[in-house]
Motif scaffolding. Structure first.
Motif: not given
Length: 263
Positions: A13, A44-45, A47-49, A52
């Motif tokens: 990030s 963070p990326a 966790s985001d994926t 989703k």
């Protein structure tokens, strides 16, 4: 690798938010014969994926609980999306970069962490294929490494904390100083009512400052991460803000930027 090489650790990030000038600085260093080896994260990326895709994953003492399903996402996001984004941004400056993960060429060998019963498929680095990194550097490329490792038999993948991976890579390359690029100017302390960056701190002083509350909140994992990089050959870690102009050049010239964490 000698003095013309340094290892840089950066969160995914943080890298995404870095100005183009940061990568231009790296290109200038490469032109001067100074090689950067990058190890990156991407918490963070990931966790985001995972969110989703509706895949559950928590943390135990800062380590992501990693099942095979989580590991698929970790590898996809780190080795795919983030790794290639960094390579693209470096190449836009005219520098040459090559992205790979610890799986490629058995670059990073790992074994399960001591508390694997709690965190699953998280690995500790046992070996780094330094010859492979030296070969890539010798061909004139900046290696960009995603911290996914392989077991000794090559069958099992492991999710490796980016900070410990960076420290292990630096140590196996024989690099004494490592640079941790983040979004803060260094370790701050309030002195006479004003926040100031501490130029040099020891590992022991950091532990004292965490206990006293001088280091708090989101800064705790950052300094703990930097400390995790001090292993083997690595004697000191410099924490710097990546958006500072010519930050890498300034660190290498010893211009007293950021905070130096020493053994």
């Amino acid at each position: 690798m000698g003095n013309n090489c340094f290892v840089m650790k950066c969160g995914g990030s943080t890298l995404a938010a870095l100005p183009t000038s940061f990568f231009e600085d790296m290109q200038r260093l490469q032109a001067e014969g100074i090689v950067t080896v990058i190890v990156h994260g991407g918490g963070p990326a990931i966790s985001d994926t995972l969110g989703k895709l509706g895949i559950e994953s928590g943390f135990v003492n800062g380590l992501r609980v990693t099942s095979e399903a989580v590991l698929d996402v970790v590898e996809m996001v780190l080795s795919g999306q983030i790794n290639k984004e960094i390579v693209r941004r470096i190449q836009l400056t005219g520098a040459k970069a090559l992205g790979l993960s610890g799986v490629d060429g058995h670059l990073i060998e790992a074994k399960p962490v001591a508390n694997s019963h709690e965190v699953g498929l998280v690995g500790d680095v046992t070996k780094v294929n330094a010859e492979l990194i030296q070969g890539i550097v010798g061909m004139g490329y900046i290696p960009v490494i995603a911290p996914v490792g392989l077991g000794a038999d090559g069958g099992q993948r492991y999710n490796i904390n980016a900070d410990t991976a960076a420290g292990a890579v630096a140590s196996h390359l024989g690099v004494e100083q490592m640079v941790v690029v983040t979004d803060v100017p260094g370790i701050m302390k309030v002195v006479d009512g004003e926040k100031q960056v501490l130029p040099v701190v020891s590992v022991a002083q950091i532990e004292e400052m965490i206990t006293s509350g001088d280091i708090y909140g989101g800064m705790i994992p950052k300094v703990r991460a930097a400390i995790a990089c001090i292993q083997g050959q690595v004697q000191e870690v410099v924490i710097v803000n990546g958006s500072e102009p010519n930050v890498l050049s300034k660190v290498l010239k010893g211009e007293g930027i950021g905070t130096r964490i020493v053994r």
